[in-house]
Write an enzyme that holds these catalytic residues in place. Structure first.
Site, PDB file in Angstrom:
ATOM      1  N   ALA A  36       1.717   4.464   7.104  1.00  0.00           N
ATOM      2  CA  ALA A  36       2.204   5.600   6.668  1.00  0.00           C
ATOM      3  C   ALA A  36       1.257   5.192   5.093  1.00  0.00           C
ATOM      4  O   ALA A  36       0.469   3.841   4.869  1.00  0.00           O
ATOM      5  CB  ALA A  36       4.074   4.405   5.439  1.00  0.00           C
ATOM      6  N   CYS A  48      -0.497  -6.046   2.571  1.00  0.00           N
ATOM      7  CA  CYS A  48       0.558  -4.832   2.849  1.00  0.00           C
ATOM      8  C   CYS A  48       1.882  -5.491   1.910  1.00  0.00           C
ATOM      9  O   CYS A  48       2.499  -4.155   1.734  1.00  0.00           O
ATOM     10  CB  CYS A  48       0.967  -4.803   4.312  1.00  0.00           C
ATOM     11  N   TYR A  64      -5.933   4.946   1.821  1.00  0.00           N
ATOM     12  CA  TYR A  64      -4.661   4.047   1.181  1.00  0.00           C
ATOM     13  C   TYR A  64      -4.471   3.371   0.194  1.00  0.00           C
ATOM     14  O   TYR A  64      -3.731   3.736  -0.647  1.00  0.00           O
ATOM     15  CB  TYR A  64      -4.017   2.920   2.499  1.00  0.00           C
ATOM     16  N   ILE A  65      -5.287   2.191  -0.193  1.00  0.00           N
ATOM     17  CA  ILE A  65      -5.239   1.542  -1.558  1.00  0.00           C
ATOM     18  C   ILE A  65      -5.875   1.837  -1.979  1.00  0.00           C
ATOM     19  O   ILE A  65      -4.838   1.858  -3.338  1.00  0.00           O
ATOM     20  CB  ILE A  65      -6.493   0.485  -0.995  1.00  0.00           C
ATOM     21  N   HIS A  86      23.721  14.449   7.676  1.00  0.00           N
ATOM     22  CA  HIS A  86      23.912  15.392   6.252  1.00  0.00           C
ATOM     23  C   HIS A  86      24.562  14.286   5.228  1.00  0.00           C
ATOM     24  O   HIS A  86      25.732  14.360   5.803  1.00  0.00           O
ATOM     25  CB  HIS A  86      24.472  17.059   6.882  1.00  0.00           C
ATOM     26  N   THR A 117      -1.803  -3.370  10.198  1.00  0.00           N
ATOM     27  CA  THR A 117      -1.040  -4.293  11.250  1.00  0.00           C
ATOM     28  C   THR A 117      -0.605  -4.868  12.212  1.00  0.00           C
ATOM     29  O   THR A 117      -0.561  -5.406  13.008  1.00  0.00           O
ATOM     30  CB  THR A 117      -0.245  -5.449  10.326  1.00  0.00           C
ATOM     31  N   GLY A 135     -10.054 -10.571  10.732  1.00  0.00           N
ATOM     32  CA  GLY A 135     -10.201  -9.330   9.998  1.00  0.00           C
ATOM     33  C   GLY A 135     -10.889  -8.432   9.417  1.00  0.00           C
ATOM     34  O   GLY A 135     -11.854  -8.379  10.148  1.00  0.00           O
ATOM     35  N   ARG A 145      -9.266  11.468   2.940  1.00  0.00           N
ATOM     36  CA  ARG A 145      -9.695  12.143   4.554  1.00  0.00           C
ATOM     37  C   ARG A 145      -9.054  10.946   5.812  1.00  0.00           C
ATOM     38  O   ARG A 145      -8.641   9.855   6.081  1.00  0.00           O
ATOM     39  CB  ARG A 145     -10.689  11.670   4.841  1.00  0.00           C
ATOM     40  N   GLU A 199      -2.511   4.115  -3.461  1.00  0.00           N
ATOM     41  CA  GLU A 199      -1.790   3.355  -3.659  1.00  0.00           C
ATOM     42  C   GLU A 199      -1.505   2.451  -5.008  1.00  0.00           C
ATOM     43  O   GLU A 199      -0.448   2.376  -6.071  1.00  0.00           O
ATOM     44  CB  GLU A 199      -1.597   2.282  -3.107  1.00  0.00           C
ATOM     45  N   GLU A 202      17.384  14.766   8.075  1.00  0.00           N
ATOM     46  CA  GLU A 202      17.940  16.570   9.354  1.00  0.00           C
ATOM     47  C   GLU A 202      16.787  17.272   8.788  1.00  0.00           C
ATOM     48  O   GLU A 202      16.915  18.561   9.849  1.00  0.00           O
ATOM     49  CB  GLU A 202      19.293  16.398   8.389  1.00  0.00           C
ATOM     50  N   LYS A 232       1.449  -5.641  -2.073  1.00  0.00           N
ATOM     51  CA  LYS A 232       1.454  -4.471  -2.406  1.00  0.00           C
ATOM     52  C   LYS A 232       2.664  -3.699  -2.261  1.00  0.00           C
ATOM     53  O   LYS A 232       3.288  -2.998  -3.122  1.00  0.00           O
ATOM     54  CB  LYS A 232       0.336  -3.238  -1.555  1.00  0.00           C
ATOM     55  N   CYS A 276      -2.866  -8.919   5.450  1.00  0.00           N
ATOM     56  CA  CYS A 276      -1.734  -8.186   5.216  1.00  0.00           C
ATOM     57  C   CYS A 276      -0.483  -9.089   4.278  1.00  0.00           C
ATOM     58  O   CYS A 276       0.305  -8.074   3.203  1.00  0.00           O
ATOM     59  CB  CYS A 276      -1.040  -7.919   6.310  1.00  0.00           C
ATOM     60  N   ARG A 320     -15.401  11.025  -3.638  1.00  0.00           N
ATOM     61  CA  ARG A 320     -16.079  12.062  -3.484  1.00  0.00           C
ATOM     62  C   ARG A 320     -15.541  13.202  -2.583  1.00  0.00           C
ATOM     63  O   ARG A 320     -16.279  14.378  -2.260  1.00  0.00           O
ATOM     64  CB  ARG A 320     -17.238  12.121  -2.467  1.00  0.00           C
ATOM     65  N   SER A 336      -2.565 -11.328  11.132  1.00  0.00           N
ATOM     66  CA  SER A 336      -0.874 -10.815  11.718  1.00  0.00           C
ATOM     67  C   SER A 336      -1.190 -11.262  13.505  1.00  0.00           C
ATOM     68  O   SER A 336      -0.491 -11.294  14.238  1.00  0.00           O
ATOM     69  CB  SER A 336      -0.635  -9.394  11.112  1.00  0.00           C
TER      70      SER A 336
END
Length: 495
Positions: free
Chosen positions: A373, A75, A210-211, A469, A343, A173, A237, A214, A474, A78, A70, A231, A32
């Site tokens: 995220a 990403c 993350y990995i 709403h 990325t 990377g 963490r 996920e 909101e 995944k 990615c 751990r 990327s």
């Protein structure tokens, strides 16, 4: 690092003579960041070459593919699997919305795998066309630096060709790492996990990032028994401790077996699968063991130290605020620098590199208020400071606003899983320092919140914003009551 910044149009020759190069820029790595830097540099008028290893879904030292981690083995595939895993629980939830479903719902892993592969091949082709349409010359093979202005490419047939370039950009990377324990060869990394021929019925995941969470969510959503080992006391963490606890609670609520403060010590092949031993004396058997224990900069074969480029102790390329190394003609971006390994950050760094070197507008990548995220199910998304970071960095006391609620969809489906939202505010300036959310659509919501934080929004401005709403979003503009007030300088926890 104090050094001269060599930008396009300057003469690198001390005698004032213009040196001829094959390329204005040669990029090693067409992920990327590398593709973004190449295209943008070409748009500024630079003559650009780029090299990348041949395509394969599972990477190694000699295979990779245009699009990088990615697109091919990160990403994008995944997220496709996350979508696939989400349908199982969604179908269960649909019953209370009036959908009559058969008791048996079949899932075809190989069909999803085939569609995933089709998509990454499509994107691989798109990235190649983007380079071609920008006038960037693509070379398939392994690149390494052999001088401050020279790159050597080993082609697929083994022949080596050297190219000179006024600027060289490292954009190679990172690669997944394995835990050095007996039987480590029996484990897989995220590369292989995205291309398994068979869906595991019993999966062990080691890791807390993350990995790890996920893939635990993906396999559990597809019906596997999943044991997650890590751990610390909580997963993820580096994230806000309160949000980490919410994620752990949700993982357990979805049926994932958590093993905090536990490490794996040995893997053994048996007739029934892979026997896993822990440092607590536990044993269990799995079909698949995933090591999600971090990634390392992919720089070992680049010959960088031989030409004088400084690396840190884990092999990351040392760069200044403009992504320039200690060799003025050599630059680096993305995970190879181990700054902020996301990325979109590599894309930003690549674009800013092009603007600095070829656009006549030196600009430093800004790594503050970068949203991110974790695509566990449901997802976690954050931007800005965690509560722990805010208490260390804020000048005054920190105000924490939280909201826990049952999403409207869950009130009908009956799913016992609450959404959690949080704002962290500087009491002296009223500035919103951080925002976090764990719940459906969190990443989509957080992208908009990130714009507000980038603009320096205050809590009063959040409060004066009219909400949509009915929506979960909101809640971010209706958080009125302070959950707690924390004195600045409180030490960070180590969960």
């Amino acid at each position: 690092m104090a050094r001269k910044m060599l930008i396009d149009g300057e003469k690198g020759n001390p005698n004032g003579e213009e040196t001829h190069y094959d390329f204005d820029l040669f990029v090693i790595g067409a992920g990327s960041g590398g593709v973004r830097a190449s295209r943008f540099s070409a748009q500024y008028g630079a003559k650009v070459g780029i090299c990348e290893l041949p395509f394969h879904p599972v990477s190694s030292e000699v295979i990779g593919g245009v699009g990088g981690t990615c697109v091919i083995r990160g990403c994008v595939p995944k997220k496709i699997l996350v979508y696939g895993a989400s349908f199982g629980p969604e179908l269960q939830d649909a019953r209370n919305f009036g959908w009559e479903l058969n008791e048996r719902i079949d899932f075809d892993w190989k069909k999803l795998l085939h569609k995933k592969t089709e998509e990454i091949l499509r994107l691989n082709g798109i990235y190649k066309r983007l380079l071609a349409n920008s006038g960037v010359k693509l070379y398939e093979g392994e690149g390494k630096v052999v001088g401050p202005n020279e790159v050597e490419v080993t082609q697929l047939d083994g022949t080596k060709i050297s190219y000179s370039a006024k600027h060289i950009l490292i954009a190679t990377g990172s690669r997944a790492q394995r835990l050095p324990i007996p039987g480590q060869e029996l484990a897989i990394t995220s590369d292989e996990a995205l291309s398994l021929e068979e869906l595991p019925k019993r999966a062990v995941v080691l890791g807390a990032g993350y990995i790890a969470v996920e893939f635990a969510s993906i396999w559990r959503g597809m019906g596997a028994t999943v044991d997650l080992f890590y751990r610390k006391e909580l997963p993820l963490r580096g994230f806000d401790d309160e949000m980490r606890a919410v994620v752990a609670r949700n993982l357990e609520g979805r049926g994932i077996n958590l093993h905090p403060s536990t490490n794996l010590t040995e893997l053994v092949r048996t007739e029934d699968g892979i026997k896993v031993r822990t440092d607590h004396g536990e044993e269990l058997t799995a079909d698949v063991v995933l090591f999600a224990t971090g990634r390392a900069p992919n720089t070992k074969r680049l010959n960088l130290e031989a030409v004088g480029v400084e690396l840190d102790k884990i092999g990351a390329v040392k760069v200044d605020e403009y992504s320039q190394t200690n060799i003025p003609s050599i630059w680096a971006i993305g995970d190879a620098t181990n700054r902020m390994n996301l990325t979109p950050v590599a894309l930003m760094e690549g674009g800013y590199f092009a603007k600095t070197v070829f656009g006549g507008e030196p600009i430093k990548p800004d790594h503050t208020n970068v949203p991110c995220a974790v695509f566990c199910i449901p997802p976690l998304s954050v931007v800005g400071l965690s509560e722990e970071q805010a208490t260390e960095q804020a000048n005054g006391d920190v105000l924490v606003f939280t909201s826990t609620f049952n999403p409207m969809k869950n009130t009908i489906s009956g799913r016992q899983e609450k959404t959690f939202m949080k704002l962290v505010v500087d009491s002296e300036t009223d500035k919103v320092l951080g925002a976090s959310m764990c719940g459906p659509d969190a990443p989509e919501i957080m992208q908009g919140i990130a714009i507000a934080l980038k603009c320096g929004a205050t809590k009063a401005q959040f409060d004066s914003t009219v909400g949509i709403h009915p929506s979960s979003a909101e809640e971010f503009v209706t958080l009125r009551s302070v959950t707690r007030r924390i004195a600045a300088g409180k030490p960070k926890t180590n969960l």
